[in-house]
Each structure stands twice: as C-alpha cells, then as structure tokens.
Design an enzyme around this catalytic site. Sequence first.
Site, PDB file in Angstrom:
ATOM      1  N   TYR A   1       3.207   4.982  11.410  1.00  0.00           N
ATOM      2  CA  TYR A   1       3.507   3.585  11.747  1.00  0.00           C
ATOM      3  C   TYR A   1       4.295   2.799  10.699  1.00  0.00           C
ATOM      4  O   TYR A   1       4.834   1.760  11.008  1.00  0.00           O
ATOM      5  CB  TYR A   1       2.211   2.838  12.095  1.00  0.00           C
TER       6      TYR A   1
ATOM      7  N   HIS B   1      -3.736   4.424   4.532  1.00  0.00           N
ATOM      8  CA  HIS B   1      -4.894   3.549   4.386  1.00  0.00           C
ATOM      9  C   HIS B   1      -6.033   4.248   3.643  1.00  0.00           C
ATOM     10  O   HIS B   1      -6.640   3.686   2.733  1.00  0.00           O
ATOM     11  CB  HIS B   1      -5.386   3.102   5.762  1.00  0.00           C
TER      12      HIS B   1
ATOM     13  N   ARG C   1       0.857  -1.184   0.000  1.00  0.00           N
ATOM     14  CA  ARG C   1       0.000   0.000   0.000  1.00  0.00           C
ATOM     15  C   ARG C   1       0.889   1.227   0.000  1.00  0.00           C
ATOM     16  O   ARG C   1       1.510   1.552   1.015  1.00  0.00           O
ATOM     17  CB  ARG C   1      -0.860  -0.040   1.261  1.00  0.00           C
TER      18      ARG C   1
HETATM   19  C1  LIG Z   1     -15.729  -5.779   9.936  1.00  0.00           C
HETATM   20  C2  LIG Z   1     -14.869  -4.580   9.859  1.00  0.00           C
HETATM   21  N1  LIG Z   1     -14.028  -4.303  10.860  1.00  0.00           N
HETATM   22  C3  LIG Z   1     -13.270  -3.186  10.840  1.00  0.00           C
HETATM   23  C4  LIG Z   1     -13.308  -2.320   9.791  1.00  0.00           C
HETATM   24  C5  LIG Z   1     -12.470  -1.035   9.790  1.00  0.00           C
HETATM   25  N2  LIG Z   1     -11.431  -1.156   8.753  1.00  0.00           N
HETATM   26  C6  LIG Z   1     -11.594  -0.621   7.530  1.00  0.00           C
HETATM   27  S1  LIG Z   1     -10.354  -1.020   6.487  1.00  0.00           S
HETATM   28  C7  LIG Z   1      -9.529  -1.873   7.695  1.00  0.00           C
HETATM   29  C8  LIG Z   1      -8.242  -2.564   7.351  1.00  0.00           C
HETATM   30  C9  LIG Z   1      -8.394  -3.522   6.194  1.00  0.00           C
HETATM   31  O1  LIG Z   1      -7.203  -4.173   5.922  1.00  0.00           O
HETATM   32  P1  LIG Z   1      -7.047  -5.122   4.679  1.00  0.00           P
HETATM   33  O2  LIG Z   1      -8.100  -6.152   4.670  1.00  0.00           O
HETATM   34  O3  LIG Z   1      -5.653  -5.613   4.664  1.00  0.00           O
HETATM   35  O4  LIG Z   1      -7.334  -4.206   3.409  1.00  0.00           O
HETATM   36  P2  LIG Z   1      -6.485  -2.940   2.913  1.00  0.00           P
HETATM   37  O5  LIG Z   1      -7.144  -1.732   3.460  1.00  0.00           O
HETATM   38  O6  LIG Z   1      -5.102  -3.106   3.386  1.00  0.00           O
HETATM   39  O7  LIG Z   1      -6.594  -2.983   1.430  1.00  0.00           O
HETATM   40  C10 LIG Z   1     -10.237  -1.828   8.887  1.00  0.00           C
HETATM   41  C11 LIG Z   1      -9.796  -2.445  10.143  1.00  0.00           C
HETATM   42  C12 LIG Z   1     -14.204  -2.647   8.745  1.00  0.00           C
HETATM   43  N3  LIG Z   1     -14.329  -1.867   7.667  1.00  0.00           N
HETATM   44  N4  LIG Z   1     -14.955  -3.774   8.809  1.00  0.00           N
END
Ligand SMILES: Cc1ncc(C[n+]2csc(CCOP(=O)(O)OP(=O)(O)O)c2C)c(N)n1
Lengths: 325, 325, 360, 360
Positions: D271, D262, D258
């Site tokens: 971080y 985020h 990434r």
């Molecule tokens: C069920 C749920 N828990 C928490 C969140 C908050 N949240 C949004 S994105 C994220 C991280 C997602 O990480 P990843 O699956 O690796 O996808 P990336 O953003 O890295 O593409 C979190 C914790 C959410 N959207 N849904």
Amino acid sequence: MSRELTVVQAVTDALRTEMRGDDSIILLGEDVGLNGGVFRATDGLQKEFGEARVIDTPLAEAGIIGTAIGMSLYGLKAVPEIQFLDFIYPAFDQIVNELAKFRYRSGGQYAPNVTIRAPYGGGIKGGHYHSQSTEAYFAHTAGLKVVVPSNPYDTKGLLIASIRDPDPVMFLEPKRIYRAMKGEVPEEAYTVPIGKAAVAKEGDDVTVVAYGSMLHVALQAAMKAEEQGVSAEVLDLRTLVPLDEDTFLQSVKKTGRLVVVHEAQRTAGFGAELVALAAEKAIEHIEAPMLRVTGLDTPFPYALENQYLPDVPRVLDAIQRTVSY
Amino acid sequence: MSRELTVVQAVTDALRTEMRGDDSIILLGEDVGLNGGVFRATDGLQKEFGEARVIDTPLAEAGIIGTAIGMSLYGLKAVPEIQFLDFIYPAFDQIVNELAKFRYRSGGQYAPNVTIRAPYGGGIKGGHYHSQSTEAYFAHTAGLKVVVPSNPYDTKGLLIASIRDPDPVMFLEPKRIYRAMKGEVPEEAYTVPIGKAAVAKEGDDVTVVAYGSMLHVALQAAMKAEEQGVSAEVLDLRTLVPLDEDTFLQSVKKTGRLVVVHEAQRTAGFGAELVALAAEKAIEHIEAPMLRVTGLDTPFPYALENQYLPDVPRVLDAIQRTVSY
Amino acid sequence: MSGKLLQVVREDGQVEKALEPRLSDAQLKELYKHMLQVRLVDERGMLLQRQGRLGFYISAEGQEAVHVGAGYALEPEDWYYPHYRDPGVGMMRGVTIQEMFHQLYGNRADATHGKQMPNHYSWKDRNVVSVSSPLSTQIPQAVGTAYAMKYRGQRHVAMASFGDGSTSEGDFHVGLNFAAVWKLPCIFLCNNNQWAISVPLSKQTASESIAIKALAYGMEGVRVDGNDVLAVYRASKEAVDRARRGEGPTLIEAVTYRMSSHSSSDDATRYTPKEELEAWKRKDPILRFERYLRNKGVWDQAWADQLREQTNAQVAQAIQLAESQPKPKLGSIVDDVFAERTPQLEEQLADLQRTHPEVE
Amino acid sequence: MSGKLLQVVREDGQVEKALEPRLSDAQLKELYKHMLQVRLVDERGMLLQRQGRLGFYISAEGQEAVHVGAGYALEPEDWYYPHYRDPGVGMMRGVTIQEMFHQLYGNRADATHGKQMPNHYSWKDRNVVSVSSPLSTQIPQAVGTAYAMKYRGQRHVAMASFGDGSTSEGDFHVGLNFAAVWKLPCIFLCNNNQWAISVPLSKQTASESIAIKALAYGMEGVRVDGNDVLAVYRASKEAVDRARRGEGPTLIEAVTYRMSSHSSSDDATRYTPKEELEAWKRKDPILRFERYLRNKGVWDQAWADQLREQTNAQVAQAIQLAESQPKPKLGSIVDDVFAERTPQLEEQLADLQRTHPEVE
Ligand SMILES: Cc1ncc(C[n+]2csc(CCOP(=O)(O)OP(=O)(O)O)c2C)c(N)n1
Ligand SMILES: Cc1ncc(C[n+]2csc(CCOP(=O)(O)OP(=O)(O)O)c2C)c(N)n1
Ligand SMILES: [Mg+2]
Ligand SMILES: [Mg+2]
C-alpha cells in the site's frame, strides 16, 4: 459510637472516614464536587477535603477512569464515581483492557489501586439508561474484584475494604435501596472482608442467593415461604469476585436446592455462574432443578419496570417449584 | 458449483457474493480497503466494489460502529469489521447502549441492521490484546445475536444469514482456524440458519459442547475418548444467542453428562449459561458433575498461551471424569 | 471560527439589517409559535412532575431558540438526531402535543410503547431519531446517516444536537473527525448552555470556545447567539446550504443558558450563581423575538394570545387523554428486542404471566 | 500552532544557529548513541522474527529521533507512557539490551514474566510505563499521573507518546481535554509517521496538522521535524520547562515516516508508494545527525565504529542468553492477576498441573 445511616449515607461516611486518615485518596467524577453527586453520595466532601481531592471532572467516563489509573500508578488511591453504571461503557476499554490487566501485563510492576463506585440497578423509574445491572461483564473480566453491598453496615465496611484492597474493585451500589432503610453504622473506620458471603437467614429446604437490592426481595420471599412451611436459607453474596465458594457450596449441599435472584438479564448473568458451580461441585446433593429468577432478556423497560424486576411473587414461585419438585 | 476454501476465504466469499446482489451493503473498518484487512478477510473487495462501499475508516472503533448504526438506520446494511475483538471496547457503548437497544427503545421504529465482524480468540501468539474471547459480554446484552462459525461452509452461510437478518449480529470469527482447514463452499449465496446448533459428532455417553476453534479441540478429544470406549456427542453451537435449546437439551437428556469447552475465562463465561440451562431443564437426567473446560480466570498470557487454552488432554480429562463419576 | 458571536437581533429587539434572513411574516410567526409551544409544554411538564403525575421531566426553558432556529433551516427529509432538550423539531414536523404526552406518560398509546423515560421521543415518520440518554452517541450515528444520504445520491443532510458537556465525550471527537474526513452533509449543533448538570463550562474545557474545536477536524465552525432565533437560523441555513453543495460539515456553537434546573431530579440553586440566572433572564429568546416582531410590525397580540390559549388547551386535553390510557400490555415487554420474539423471550413472558395473572 | 515546521538541522546537516540547543559534545554523542542503538536492536529484532526465532516484532526504523529527542528532554523522575515504537527512552534510562531481549523472548528472565507480546516493555524502576496494545489508552493515564505529581507538589512531568492514527481515538480527545482543564505538567508526543498500518494521514483526519488540534483544548501545540533530533529535543525541552513552571500541557507533533512495515505481520509494499519511501530515506534521522556532528567537528569515526560493534556484540550476547532461558514457570500463569492468588486461581492451576504434569 454508631448511628443510624442509610446506604448512601454509609457511602459518604466511608469515604469521609477513610479520607481523613489517608491523603492519598482522591475522588473524581461528574458532579461529585460542588453538587455532592447526583445521589449526594459525596455530599460535603469537597467542602471538607478541597477541590484537589474531590474533583468535578469533564464529562467523559474514559477520562475519569483513565486518569484514575494514572493517579493510582503514581501511588494515589483513586475512587472514581460513574454517575450511573449505565454510563460506564465509554470507559469500558480503560476498565477491561487497562485497569484489569495492568498488574498482569507488567508482571506485577504496575498495579493500579482504583475503586470504581457506581450506582446500579432498577427500581427508580429510570428506563434502560438509569437501571442496568451489568455486574456480569465485570465478573467475567479477570483482574477485577466485584463487590455489592446490601445494607448500610456492609456498605461502609466493604467500601473501606475496597479502597484499602490493592486490587481494582468495582463497587456497585444498589441505588434502589440508597434510602430504603437505615442501619447502625459505627463512626470509626472498619472493614467487612471482601470475598466473604453472609448468611442473611438460615434455613434447610432451599438456598436462595442474592445480592444488592434483590437480597431484600429474597428475604421477603423467604419469610413468605416460612409461612408456608418452607425453610429457606438466604445468602447475601456481598462479593461476586472472588466468590465465597465455601459458604455457597456448604449451603447448597445442606439444602440440595438452589434459587438465584438477580436484576440483571438472565442469559449469561451471574446466576448462571452460581448454578454452574453447584452443578460441578455439589451435583450429588442437588434434588431439584436449580432456578434463576432474574430480569428478562430485554433492555430495561420504563413503563413495565415492576414487571421486569424480580419480585416476591416470582421468587416465591421459584422457591415453591423447587421444593415441591 | 463449489470449491475448497479456508474459513477466512469463506468470509470474503460471503461478503462478495452478497454484495454483488445488494448495493445497500457497506463494509467499513480499519485497513479493510486497500490492504484488504489485516487478515485479508476483505481482500479484493474495495477493488471490486469501490471506496464508497469498502471504507478505510479513521482509527476509532466508536466511530466505526456509530456510523454503521447511522448508515443502517437510513436503510443500508452495514458490515463493520473490528480488527481484533480485543479492540472493540472503545465501541462498547455504541454496541451495548445503542445498537442493542435501538429497536426496543424506539418501540420498533428504528432497527439498525448491523453485522459486526470481529476475529476473536487465541492461538496466534498474540498475548492479551490479540486473543480475547469475550462472547459472553455480548451474549449478556439483550438485543444482540451472537454467531460463531467453526468451518468454511458454515462461515459463508452464517455470515450471509447474519447480514440478511434484521437484527444486530455479533459475528465472531475464530482467527486461529482462519487458515487451519479447507472445506467445500458453494459459489452461490446460501444461508445456514441462525439459532440452530449442529451435531458435529453423535454419541451416547456424554455431551461435549463447543463453538469456534474449540469445536475442533472437542472433536479431537471425542475421537480419543472413542478409542477408550467412551462415546461422546459433540455439539457445535454455531449461535449463542438465540440459543438452540432444543438440540442442546435433547443431547444432554440423552447422555446425562455435560462438558462445555470454551476459550473464554471460566467465571461468568457462556459455559455457565449452558450448565445452568441443563441444571434447570434437564436436572433429572444429569448423572455426573457438569464440567467446564475453559480459559483460566486470568488475562490471556503470551508465553504460556498453550497452557491457557483448553487442549485435548484437558477436554479428555473432563470427559473421563464425568463418565467415570 | 474566531470567538466572534453571530447576532442578528439584539437584546432590545433591534435587528442587524445586513444579516436579517429573508423570511416572510408568516414564517417569522411560525418561528415564534414553535418556540412558544415548546415553552408551554415544558412549563406544564415540569409542573406535572412536581405534582407527582410524571416520573421525570427535562425542560428546554431559555434554550428554545437553538433547536427551533436550527430545525427550521432543515427540510422534512433531513434527519435530526436530537439532544433531550429539543422537542421543537418534532413539533415543527407535525408531531402533536397529544403524541408527546402519550410518550411522557409511557402509556399504551405511546408510539414507543412505554419503553423509554419521559422526553426520550422517537418520531420515525418525521425523521427525528430516538433520543438516547447516553450522551454524544448520536453524533457518530448522524455521521453515518449523512454518509448513507451521500451514498444514495440524495441532497439531504443530517443534524446532530447535543450539549456543551457532551463535547467532552470521545464520541464527539470521533464523530466530527469521521464527518470531516468523509466531507459529509452533516451539521453538529452544540447547545452551549454553560452547564453540564452542576459543572460549568470552565471545568469542561479550556478551549477559547466550542466553535474553535472545529479546527481540530478541518471543518467549518461558527459561534452564534443561541438566544437569537434568527442568528441560529441564519448560521444553520448557511451550514445546510454548504452541506447540500457538497462542501462538508459544520460545527455550530449556540451560546445560550439553561434557565431551569438540569432536570426535575436536579436543584440548580445548589450550584448556579443567582446573578448569572438574573442576567440571562433578560436575554429570554421568546421575549427578544417578540420585541423584534413588534419592531418589525409583525406582532399581533390577539394572535399571540390565541396561540397561547390554544396550546394550553391542547396540552390540557392531551394530559387528560394520556392519563386515561392504560399501561402498555405485558406482552410488549418482550417485543422489539428482536424483529421476532425468540423462544426464550416467549418462555420468560409466559413465566411472568403465570406469576402475575393480574397484569394485563 | 500554525503549520510551520520547527527544524534545527537541515537535511544536509547544516544547523540553524539561533535554534541550536546548548548541548555538550558528550551529550550530542549520547543522542547519536541512543538513536543508533535503537536502530541496531530493531534491525536484529526484525531479522529474528523473519528467522522464526521471535514471534513478532515492531520496529521504529526512521523514527528514532522522535522519542530519543523527546525522551532526552526528560529527567529520570519524569514518567514516560510509551507508544510501542519507542524503546529508546527505557534504554537511555539504563535498561540493558539483555533485559530487552528477555522480554522479546518472553522467557523466565523477562521482567514481566512472559506476560506480553514482544516490544511491550515495562520498566517500573525507570518510570517507563507498561506498553499497551490498545491505542491511545495511555493518554488519559499519563494525565492522571501528571495530576498526581502536581497534587504531591513535585515538579515532575508525564509524557505520553502515540501515533498519528491514535489521535482519532476518543481517548486522545478525552485525555488532552482533561490535561488542559486541569493545567497539568503533561506532554503529548505524536509520532506522526503518516500511516496507521495501511491508512494514510489524509484518511485519518482532515485537519491542517496534528498540532492544530491543540487549539481544541486551549493548549500549546507545536509541529517539529521528527527526523531532526535537535528539533524534537528543543521543542520537548521547551514544553517540559513550561510544564515544570506550571504553565500546562503541550501537544507536540513530530513529523516523520515509518521506514519499515507496520510490524512483522505487515507488508507495507502492498500500500505505500515507493517514491514516498525513497524520498524519506534521504531524510534518515541518524544519517542527518551524523552530518551535523561532522559539520560541527564532533564526529569521531572510530568511536562510532566501536559503538556499532559493541552494540551488535551486546545484542548477539543478549540473544544467546535469552534463547537459553526456559519459559516462565507454569505457576506464573495465575500470578499477578491480583496481589494474591484467589482460591479459584489455585484450583485452576492445580487442574492444569494435573492434566499437564510434563509442564514445569
Ligand atoms: C484500539 C485499537 N484499535 C486497533 C488496533 C490495531 N492497530 C494496531 S497499530 C494500528 C495503527 C496505529 O497507527 P498509529 O497510531 O499511527 O501508530 P503507528 O503504528 O503508525 O506508529 C492499529 C489499527 C489497536 N492496537 N488498538
Ligand atoms: C455517557 C453519559 N454520561 C453521563 C450522563 C449523565 N448526564 C446526563 S445529562 C448530563 C449533563 C449533560 O450536559 P450537556 O451535554 O451540557 O447537556 P445539557 O444537559 O446541559 O443540555 C450528564 C452528566 C449521561 N447521560 N451519559
Ligand atoms: Mg450544557
Ligand atoms: Mg502512524
């Protein structure tokens, strides 16, 4: 043609009747296939319609509802069974955040047509985890319709209506009365409209509202009240969402008194919604405290389940208190 | 000593103060450690207390709550954070069937001491999935206490009280006002009692009940009403379960009129419970329809969030309608 | 991690010497005793249910070696998060048959005050956690307890027990993943009895085995003959030792078979092939262990007869006393919701007392 | 299934001939175009957010090759269940930049009527399903769609895309397990960008890789260089072909990084190690693919310049039009809850109209 069926037989009959005419209907759930469901609600259906249409799923409610959504987005009508309503929570995210909001969030593009069947409620000595009545969770979730039948005829008609309805429906089956009564059920397909309450008994002095198995407790209490000279009108809600406000308010305005009965715990239960509606839209007619006869604000107990569940003495007591006010 | 803190700073301060004196307190959740939480509610705590006490968990709410339960059964006090209340549903089974029922089902043997923190509510342009107010689900779950602060002082005192409380607590933080105001917050540990509402503004003509961010909308509307000669009493509920019925009923009996304000959707929301209580226990004092000013019975929208959320004009309108009845 | 099945005692009772755990004769007899007692209690429980004297019953018939073998590898301070098919761990920690029957009857003497269905025991002072009906929820909970043990610097372990069907739930995945990331002293015991009510393992998962699922979490996975109490003990002991050494969690798949129907509410003849049942009958864990003890010269027929007789007598007495107890008091219905009754609960109780003055 | 990473184009643009997919020059240029367009839209989106013109934005910077490569292996009738970081699949199926910006602004011209946050697209007529914020929920849903496709006898496939953090949710486990048991034409695309907001992969799972998790379900698992669009395309095409042949599902782990925070609400400098970012900058998927095209003699600088210019112009125009649109009409707030408005919703709308006569 019609014949006498129990409530659970009416479920099976509804599914069979509707599946014969519509190959887009798929049943899925734990033990619904070969075993015909732990309550036999899908008895014989896998044999008639095959394994592709009556699926014994792996043991995961989130998977049952999640895949049901995906099937229905592709044009099927998925009718998942959750073995007991108590076990629906692993799928709660799929229901609350996905099923209920899909149409809205996609601006009407994707509209899952899923009818979730789940036996619910107490009275079978099942303790906390085979007795819950948490219909209020679903009633408080915009995008879901909530339907609860109380007799064999309505069961078939409402279930067929739910499957045909383009919106997600929580179809809650009062398992306590699965086999408690028989009633005439036509052989052919028919619908009982979603969103319409029934006047189960007419009366003038007080309105008693119930649904599912509690309807029968309410009716019995109303009969007793009659013996004591009190004329109670009993409404069978049949649909919690969308609510038939007209029938409800009409009755309350007529009697000026309201008693609501449900198995679910009292605090923030659906009974509160009914009372609140009357307090908003019919307050000038109200002549006495509006009372709720409900489960206690405790988890569902095992040994004392008969004390937990509303029964005739408690409903009668509420009727008396409100009419003698 | 005290200083001016925001609501979110009061959260951090409560956690820090309490953790210093009690090494059994463990924080866990998504991004709560190194990053200090997506709202910075746990800012600096991992640095002070180490990775063993402030844990960045894998991304699974069921794991967060499930492990929190297990920790607490062993004697720790777990304070999990759910990043947004909207994302709590994967843990719903752990909350509803486990956390809430553990003490009851084990006859008092196993009593998990878990305080679940979750930012909730709208007003941050977060759409359906960063705005939900589903406190009614938890209020309708026996075995859970439900606490919602509305200002920095209460936030610290209620959060400390929640952590010390032997029962599971849903501590819902109105994120819309995380940084909307500052208020005096003592440096030392103190508690604001769970189960006690506050009279945020006294008045005689109508009782307006709110909690969380809506308290401020209610207060503003009450000020406007004052300008128009209407004296509104505003209650800040602070705890939904167990409810402070005394304070609530006293006020309603005094004013004879009730308006409840919450962000959550109307049907089967907590507002219904309050109206129902008044309709049961204070009906003889009620002089007008009891009104609810709430979110709509729709999922939480994005573009029209300001229209969805109760605002001063809507609350004022309800006040006027009830007093002019 | 492969599909290889760890077996210590063959069906004919012959032992694989190199794998035989070092247990004294007294310990071996204890293992036998625990299994037999579970069997005898279950037999009677099922019977009582059929007689309408118990509302429900769920039996471990044929699977006794799994939890007895695993539980025996634990110390009393280790926490056990049970499946509903493993009363033996409580029993080996001193729970009496009487205590069990009070629970089964949900009477006033029940340690959990009649709050739960039969078989949903809770033995706090034996570190056996309250059984839950919702499947797999105990898995992340055990992980949390293992975390707390590690945090407190104690060398105890937590063990969670569950069925093969339960591995399909999200909580299984979530729990094992947390345990591996946190490298905790936690052991996951899958009672793979091939069925989840009427659903066979082949419709549950397409994976080669349950044990192989450990790879998804980077943890140890072993597959043992679940009808061989020494194999289960051996694998569990190794897992426990590894856990105590700080080397992290293990998934144990114990391959066994459900000899009874799922529960008293179920009729397995509707769906299980008869031949399968017949084939597994020959693998009975108690008979097999008896053969082993005979081969080893440890078997003592008089002792075994007496054990059986004594246990049956205890059971009979326990039933009698349990049936003579009254129901829990009405007031208990509002206790243990919270540490203290709320005013609302007091009011609801008062309402109940008013409308039901006849109930004690 | 091993940790081996499938790579077709090296960082310097050299190709592994034996693995090079057979794509025409025009197709290769299409792949480039799709990646570049995603990049340019994202750049502008992030900027608009910083200028306060958009409420929120989430960028795919550095990860374009994953979903573009995978999406390119699909036919238009195949369904795509997106992660929130993969607008490219809609774009390659004809979604215009204008349509996207209407969604980003949640205006009256938005196909979803301003119902969702920016980037949460829904393109029904392109078989791209509505993006959901709750993570991993799309996984079992895609499985259900694959079931329906198979049931209807169609040779289409469903693909679900998600992040590395999302593999920790129960829905990941549940979905993959169902797909494997039912042997469905379903492909699971993990965008392993090493982070879940601030949580690194090492705190997410202790498994050797994401791909290895396929073993837990008995399905195929492959691990590819996610910054190599041809590697992703190749692995995806193989998975799609297998699925169409009825050989079941595949889990694809695309290893990427990434490059942005985020989302616009996040500050990754809090971080992420700076060196990590620097190292990955050198692996940029678009630059690498340009090198490959140059080596191959397909690169056309004038074409690339024009593409960039044209896209930027489209973006600029799209913003202008999107910003000129009014908000959705008030009435839309109660539409699409159900197929038809209920009386309750009509009443609530009327209430709103009465108290807010100024809102259209
Ligand atoms: C069920 C749920 N828990 C928490 C969140 C908050 N949240 C949004 S994105 C994220 C991280 C997602 O990480 P990843 O699956 O690796 O996808 P990336 O953003 O890295 O593409 C979190 C914790 C959410 N959207 N849904
Ligand atoms: C979450 C949940 N879903 C469904 C059930 C109903 N149910 C009770 S036992 C059972 C089968 C369990 O199978 P398995 O995990 O293999 O354990 P076994 O009974 O074979 O020992 C089911 C479906 C439940 N208790 N919990
Ligand atoms: Mg099993
Ligand atoms: Mg990621």
